[in-house]
Enzyme design. Structure first.
Site, PDB file in Angstrom:
ATOM      1  N   GLY A 169      55.064 -30.498 -74.308  1.00  0.00           N
ATOM      2  CA  GLY A 169      56.337 -29.801 -74.217  1.00  0.00           C
ATOM      3  C   GLY A 169      57.149 -29.725 -75.499  1.00  0.00           C
ATOM      4  O   GLY A 169      58.372 -29.611 -75.447  1.00  0.00           O
ATOM      5  N   ASN A 178      57.209 -27.199 -77.471  1.00  0.00           N
ATOM      6  CA  ASN A 178      57.815 -25.856 -77.484  1.00  0.00           C
ATOM      7  C   ASN A 178      58.995 -25.773 -76.517  1.00  0.00           C
ATOM      8  O   ASN A 178      59.998 -25.114 -76.815  1.00  0.00           O
ATOM      9  CB  ASN A 178      56.762 -24.792 -77.162  1.00  0.00           C
ATOM     10  CG  ASN A 178      55.933 -24.438 -78.378  1.00  0.00           C
ATOM     11  OD1 ASN A 178      56.416 -23.771 -79.292  1.00  0.00           O
ATOM     12  ND2 ASN A 178      54.703 -24.915 -78.411  1.00  0.00           N
ATOM     13  N   HIS A 207      51.105 -18.321 -78.493  1.00  0.00           N
ATOM     14  CA  HIS A 207      49.684 -18.620 -78.722  1.00  0.00           C
ATOM     15  C   HIS A 207      49.528 -19.134 -80.153  1.00  0.00           C
ATOM     16  O   HIS A 207      50.057 -18.518 -81.089  1.00  0.00           O
ATOM     17  CB  HIS A 207      48.840 -17.362 -78.500  1.00  0.00           C
ATOM     18  CG  HIS A 207      47.381 -17.630 -78.664  1.00  0.00           C
ATOM     19  ND1 HIS A 207      46.648 -18.309 -77.710  1.00  0.00           N
ATOM     20  CD2 HIS A 207      46.534 -17.372 -79.680  1.00  0.00           C
ATOM     21  CE1 HIS A 207      45.407 -18.435 -78.135  1.00  0.00           C
ATOM     22  NE2 HIS A 207      45.311 -17.874 -79.323  1.00  0.00           N
TER      23      HIS A 207
HETATM   24  C1  GAR Z   1      50.967 -25.141 -78.348  1.00  0.00           C
HETATM   25  O1  GAR Z   1      50.317 -25.137 -79.579  1.00  0.00           O
HETATM   26  C2  GAR Z   1      50.829 -23.795 -77.677  1.00  0.00           C
HETATM   27  O2  GAR Z   1      50.862 -22.727 -78.567  1.00  0.00           O
HETATM   28  C3  GAR Z   1      49.466 -23.905 -77.073  1.00  0.00           C
HETATM   29  O3  GAR Z   1      49.372 -25.243 -76.618  1.00  0.00           O
HETATM   30  C4  GAR Z   1      50.265 -26.077 -77.365  1.00  0.00           C
HETATM   31  C5  GAR Z   1      51.221 -26.729 -76.392  1.00  0.00           C
HETATM   32  O4  GAR Z   1      52.036 -27.646 -77.024  1.00  0.00           O
HETATM   33  N1  GAR Z   1      49.293 -22.962 -76.020  1.00  0.00           N
HETATM   34  C6  GAR Z   1      48.138 -22.366 -75.752  1.00  0.00           C
HETATM   35  O5  GAR Z   1      47.113 -22.603 -76.345  1.00  0.00           O
HETATM   36  C7  GAR Z   1      48.182 -21.381 -74.594  1.00  0.00           C
HETATM   37  N2  GAR Z   1      47.088 -20.462 -74.700  1.00  0.00           N
HETATM   38  P1  GAR Z   1      53.415 -28.150 -76.379  1.00  0.00           P
HETATM   39  O6  GAR Z   1      53.125 -28.570 -74.954  1.00  0.00           O
HETATM   40  O7  GAR Z   1      53.787 -29.329 -77.241  1.00  0.00           O
HETATM   41  O8  GAR Z   1      54.430 -27.023 -76.446  1.00  0.00           O
END
Ligand code: GAR
Length: 211
Positions: free
Chosen positions: A25, A27, A123
């Site tokens: 989480g 983001n 992404h």
């Molecule tokens: C992030 O890098 C996001 O862009 C990616 O997973 C990570 C989640 O991190 N999402 C994908 O690959 C979706 N296709 P977070 O939980 O710390 O935000």
């Protein structure tokens, strides 16, 4: 979905934003922080939904005082039932904008067609590179390093029935350096691109919705 747009602009209200998560989480945190600091002023994070029980993103939501719900496919019995429950929840909460922030499940065309230009996703690559089915999380950076690209980045896009195939909203390039591991590259892409692009896109789309 709340479609009463003229009332919204007259009352100056904010778009109600739901953030869908599966993991750490960071983001989500960037979005919460951006609302607090005023970078996001046209939207309000009203709900967090995790499809993974115990995801750390849920603790971040709780700490920020954002209502958070866990909804798993397993407890619903099928993807179809999961999506129906999710739609009920989003509609009940009057959600205007759905943000996929590290949400590691592909939503069906039945779901996405209910919310045209109302779902956005971040992404961790420059679409159309390293995207689509199977490209998520660390795998994206592993693939970029295996290919030997010298530049990668992140993309925020609208979500439609094609995985990572919707209209691009914003992209930012990030350098790859010799000796990068997938983990190091992931951190750089998040810090330099994702955590800036995603909150900016939430503000942009929220503004369009309440406009
Ligand atoms: C992030 O890098 C996001 O862009 C990616 O997973 C990570 C989640 O991190 N999402 C994908 O690959 C979706 N296709 P977070 O939980 O710390 O935000």
């Amino acid at each position: 979905m709340n479609n009463n747009r003229s009332d919204k602009s007259r009352s100056g209200r904010k778009a109600r934003v739901a953030v869908l998560v599966s993991g750490g989480g960071t983001n989500l945190q960037a979005i919460i922080d951006a609302e607090k600091s005023g970078i996001i002023k046209s939207g309000h994070v009203s709900l967090v939904v995790s499809n993974v029980a115990g995801a750390y993103a849920l603790s971040r939501a709780e700490k920020a005082g954002v209502p958070a719900v866990t909804l798993t496919r397993r407890e619903c019995g099928s993807q179809e039932a999961f999506e129906l429950r999710l739609m009920d929840l989003l509609d009940h909460e009057g959600i205007d904008l759905i943000v996929l922030a590290g949400f590691m499940s592909i939503l069906s065309a039945n779901f996405t067609s209910h919310y045209p230009r109302r779902i956005i996703n971040v992404h961790p690559a420059l679409i159309p590179s390293f995207c689509g089915k199977g490209f998520y999380g660390l795998h994206v950076h592993e693939a970029a390093l295996a290919k030997g690209v010298k530049v990668t980045g992140a993309t925020v896009h609208f979500v439609n029935e094609i995985p990572d195939g919707g209209e691009i909203i914003a992209q930012k390039a990030v350098r790859v350096y010799p000796g990068d591991t997938p983990e190091i590259l992931q951190q750089r892409v998040m810090r330099q691109a994702e955590w800036k692009l995603l909150p900016a896109a939430v503000e942009q789309v929220s503004r369009e919705i309440i406009g």
